[in-house]
Design a protein around this motif. Structure first.
Motif, mmCIF file in Angstrom:
data_model
loop_
_atom_site.group_PDB
_atom_site.id
_atom_site.type_symbol
_atom_site.label_atom_id
_atom_site.label_comp_id
_atom_site.label_asym_id
_atom_site.label_seq_id
_atom_site.Cartn_x
_atom_site.Cartn_y
_atom_site.Cartn_z
ATOM 1 N N PRO A 384 0.718 -1.175 0.065
ATOM 2 C CA PRO A 384 0.206 0.039 -0.034
ATOM 3 C C PRO A 384 0.933 1.157 0.072
ATOM 4 N N VAL A 385 1.889 1.351 0.827
ATOM 5 C CA VAL A 385 2.829 2.186 0.473
ATOM 6 C C VAL A 385 4.270 1.561 0.572
ATOM 7 N N PHE A 386 5.113 1.737 -0.308
ATOM 8 C CA PHE A 386 6.495 1.151 -0.272
ATOM 9 C C PHE A 386 7.171 1.344 0.816
ATOM 10 N N TRP A 387 7.682 0.165 1.241
ATOM 11 C CA TRP A 387 8.489 0.212 2.894
ATOM 12 C C TRP A 387 7.739 0.956 3.813
ATOM 13 N N GLY A 388 6.425 0.992 3.904
ATOM 14 C CA GLY A 388 5.855 1.696 4.739
ATOM 15 C C GLY A 388 6.051 3.298 4.738
ATOM 16 N N GLY A 389 6.517 3.806 3.716
ATOM 17 C CA GLY A 389 6.942 5.146 3.479
ATOM 18 C C GLY A 389 8.315 5.507 4.405
ATOM 19 N N ASN A 390 9.142 4.489 4.878
ATOM 20 C CA ASN A 390 10.195 4.693 5.527
ATOM 21 C C ASN A 390 11.386 4.969 4.415
ATOM 22 N N TRP A 391 11.793 6.262 4.391
ATOM 23 C CA TRP A 391 12.803 6.750 3.228
ATOM 24 C C TRP A 391 13.945 6.132 3.526
#
Length: 610
Positions: A384-391
Motif C-alpha cells: 500500500p505504501v512502499f516500505w511503509g513510507g520509510n525513506w
C-alpha cells in the motif's frame, strides 16, 4: 458459535494416531508409480468479473494466494523429495502439490496456464486462475474437478468475488461430493474478527459463515481461514492429513477440528495469528490461533512454487512482448500504516501486518535477484505504501540493489515500480532524504510510481483521513501537483488512481476532479489515471459511517454497465453517494477528458492481491 481452545493432548495420543494411520495406508496399497500417501489438492483464484468483452480484469499474479500456499507447498515438496520417514510422522500424508518447477519451465511459462492440474507435475500447475467467471470458465473448472477429484479445494477470494466463490464451492460439492472446501483471502480477513475481551468471533453479515448459517447460501464451504494465511493453512492441511483416509472417501469436518490441537501441539510452539472456522452440519466452530508472529523473511518467496506469468505494458525496457515486460509482484508490507476511511488495506482493518523489517532490505534485494534468475524482467511492489513510507529503508534497499547489480550485471536491465503517497513524497522534514532516495530509486531501476490521488476536490479530501502529515497542511490540489512534479523531476513516471463516491462527493466535485486530473495529464505529470468507484468493504470506517452493515456479496445477480467498467463495482455495494447516472458520467467524461491516459481496469498495474 462454539469456540474451541482445548488443552494440548499428551504426546502419546499423537504417536498412536500416527502409527494407526501408517498401517491404514500401508494396507490400502496404491496406484503404480504414485506415492499412496499424497492426496490430490487444487487451489483456485476466484474471479470477480463475468464478461470477457468488458474492461474489468485483474492482471498480475495472485500474490495473496501464492503467499498463503507457500508453507504447505514447501512441506509437500520436502516430503516428496525425501520419501516416507522410517518412523510414522505427522508429515506422512500431505497434499500432492508436485515438484518445484525447474529453470527451463520458469522461463518458458507465462500467461494463462494451459495444462490440466491432474496432468501437471509442478507446483505451478496446481492453481486454477480463470480471471473471468463465465460459461467457458465454469466448464473448465468442472473439467479440472472431474480429472483431479481433489480431496481439498482451496478458494482465495476478495469480497467482490465471494458470490463466485460460493458457486465454485457448489460445483465442487456436486462433482466431487467428498471434497473439503476451504475459503480464504481478503473476504475472509475482512469478515471474521476475534474479540479478545469477550473471546468470541465478530462475524460480518457478509461473511461466508453467516451467509451459510442463515440460509442465504447452501452449506458448501467446510472451513474459513482468516489471518496469517500461510501458517494457518499449513496447520489446517496437516490436520486434514492426520485424519484423511486412502482414496476418495469423506474427510469429516468434525474430525479435522479434533485433529487441530494435536497438530498445533506437535512442534511445541504454535505460529501465526488468525481464526479457523469449521462448518459442521450442526454448528460453526471457531478455532482461534494465537501463536508467534512471523515476519515475511521467515516465509518462503511466494514465487518459490510458481512461475512469473504476468506482463504489464507500463514496463517495456525488456522489449520481450507487445504486452510489456514479464512482471513479478512483491510486497514489503501487506497493510497500510495510514488510516484512510475507505481502504480495506488500512492497519485499522487488517490489524496484522506481515512485513519485512526495515533492517531486511538486503533480503528483499536478494529476492529480486532470484526473480531475475526465474525469468522476471520487471517487478511491481504492491505494498500500500512502499516500505511503509520509510525513506531510510527505501534508501538502504536501493544501495543493496546496487551492490547486487555489481555482482549480477543482468539485473541492470531490470525495472520496477512501487506505490507511494502524496504526503510521504512531501515530507518536509526529510526533503533531502526524499530527494536522495528518489534519485537512488531511478538509478537502480525504478521507472514508475503509483499514487492514490483519490479526489481533487478539497471538500472530499478533508473527510478521507489521507492528509496525515500536518507539517504540510496546504490545499490537496497543490500538494498533488507538487508531489507529481517532485517525482517527475527525478526522472520517474507517475500513474494514479482516482476514487469517486467518498464523503462530500456530488456532481460538482466529480466534474472538478475529472478536470483537474485532465490538467495534470496535459502538463505531462501523469502517464496513466485509473478511475474507480467506491465500493464498501466490511470493516472500513466509511462502511460503518454510511450504515452499510449488510453488504450483499453473495447473491448471484448479473452485473451490468456502467458498473462493469470499474473494478469490484456491483449495484449493491457501490457508494450511496453515487447514482447510476453519476457512474455513467464518470465513465464517459473521464474517457473523453483523459483520453488514452485513462486506463481501463484491464491495464491496471495493481495485482488482485486476493
Amino acid at each position: 458459535m462454539e469456540e474451541r481452545c482445548p488443552a494440548p493432548p499428551a504426546p502419546s495420543v499423537l504417536a498412536d494416531r500416527l502409527s494407526r494411520r501408517r498401517e491404514l495406508f500401508e494396507r490400502a496399497g496404491g496406484t503404480s508409480g504414485r506415492d499412496r500417501y499424497l492426496f490430490p489438492i487444487m487451489a483456485a483464484l476466484v474471479p470477480v468479473a463475468t464478461s470477457r468483452g468488458g474492461e474489468v480484469a485483474y492482471p498480475g499474479d495472485p500474490m495473496c494466494l501464492y503467499s498463503a500456499l507457500s508453507l504447505t507447498v514447501q512441506r509437500s515438496v520436502a516430503r516428496l523429495e525425501r520419501g516416507l520417514a522410517p518412523q510414522p510422522s505427522l508429515d506422512d500424508v500431505v497434499p500432492d502439490w508436485g515438484r518445484y518447477p525447474d529453470a527451463a519451465y520458469r522461463r518458458a511459462e507465462d500467461g494463462p496456464r494451459s495444462v490440466l492440474i491432474a496432468d501437471s507435475p509442478t507446483t505451478d500447475g496446481h492453481v486454477f486462475d480463470p480471471r473471468i467467471w463465465d460459461d467457458v470458465a465454469r466448464q473448465a473448472f468442472i473439467t479440472e474437478l472431474l480429472a483431479l477429484r481433489p480431496k481439498v479445494l482451496l478458494l482465495s477470494s476478495v469480497s467482490a468475488g465471494h458470490r463466485y466463490a460460493l458457486e465454485m464451492a457448489e460445483l465442487a460439492k456436486e462433482h466431487v461430493p467428498h471434497c473439503l472446501v476451504v475459503l480464504g483471502g481478503r473476504h475472509a480477513d475482512e469478515t471474521v474478527r476475534y474479540q479478545h475481551a469477550t473471546r468470541t468471533a465478530d462475524l460480518s453479515w457478509s461473511s461466508t459463515v453467516e451467509v451459510i448459517r442463515d440460509g442465504r447460501a447452501r452449506p458448501v464451504v467446510d472451513f474459513v481461514v482468516a489471518g496469517d494465511g500461510a501458517l494457518l493453512l499449513d496447520l489446517l492441511l496437516r490436520a486434514v492429513g492426520l485424519v484423511a483416509t486412502p482414496g476418495f472417501g469423506p474427510t469429516p469436518v468434525e474430525e479435522v477440528l479434533d485433529a487441530l490441537p494435536l497438530v498445533a501441539a506437535h512442534d511445541g510452539t504454535t505460529k501465526g495469528v488468525g481464526n479457523i472456522v469449521g462448518l459442521t452440519a450442526d454448528e460453526a466452530v471457531l478455532v482461534p490461533v494465537r501463536g508467534e508472529r512471523v515476519n515475511a523473511a521467515q516465509l518462503p518467496s511466494p514465487y518459490e512454487a510458481f512461475s512469473v506469468r504476468a506482463r504489464f505494458g507500463i514496463f517495456t525496457r525488456a522489449g520481450s512482448s507487445p504486452l510489456g515486460s514479464r512482471t513479478a509482484h512483491m510486497m514489503t508490507l501487506d497493510a497500510c500504516p495510514f488510516k484512510c476511511t475507505f481502504c480495506s488495506e488500512s492497519i485499522q482493518v487488517s490489524q496484522r501486518p506481515t512485513r519485512f523489517a526495515v533492517s531486511e532490505t538486503e533480503h528483499v534485494a536478494q529476492r529480486i535477484g532470484q526473480l531475475v534468475d526465474w525469468g522476471a524482467e520487471a517487478a511491481f511492489f504492491d505494498d500500500p505504501v512502499f516500505w511503509g513510507g520509510n525513506w531510510k529503508a527505501i534508501t538502504d534497499f536501493c544501495h543493496d540493489l546496487a551492490r547486487l547489480q555489481d555482482r549480477k550485471p543482468e539485473i541492470r536491465s531490470f525495472e520496477w515500480g512501487a506505490q507511494l503517497t502524496v504526503d510521504v513524497v512531501l515530507n518536509r522534514a526529510k526533503a533531502d532524504e526524499v530527494a536522495t532516495a528518489l534519485d537512488l530509486m531511478r538509478e537502480n531501476g525504478c521507472t514508475y510510481i503509483y499514487i492514490g490521488i483519490e479526489s481533487m476536490a478539497q471538500q472530499v479530501m478533508r473527510n478521507v483521513g489521507k492528509n496525515l502529515l500536518r507539517r504540510n497542511p496546504e490545499a490537496w490540489v497543490s500538494k498533488v501537483r507538487e508531489a507529481l512534479n517532485t517525482i517527475k523531476s527525478h526522472g520517474i513516471r507517475v500513474g494514479s488512481s482516482v476514487l469517486f463516491g467518498l464523503d462530500g462527493e456530488d456532481r460538482g466535485t466529480i466534474e472538478e476532479t475529472i478536470e483537474e486530473i485532465g490538467r495534470l495529464i496535459d502538463d505531462g505529470l501523469l502517464i496513466m489515471a485509473s478511475p474507480n468507484i467506491l465500493t464498501y468493504h466490511p470493516g472500513t470506517a466509511i462502511t460503518a459511517a454510511h450504515g452499510q452493515d449488510r453488504l450483499d456479496y453473495h447473491s448471484r445477480k448479473d452485473n451490468r454497465p456502467p458498473y462493469t467498467y470499474f473494478e469490484e463495482a456491483y449495484p449493491e455495494v457501490v457508494s450511496r453517494l453515487l447514482d447510476e447516472d453519476d457512474i455513467w458520467f464518470i465513465h464517459e467524461a473521464s474517457a473523453k477528458r483523459w483520453g488514452s491516459t485513462r486506463n481501463s481496469a484491464a491495464e491496471s498495474v495493481a495485482s488482485i492481491g486476493a
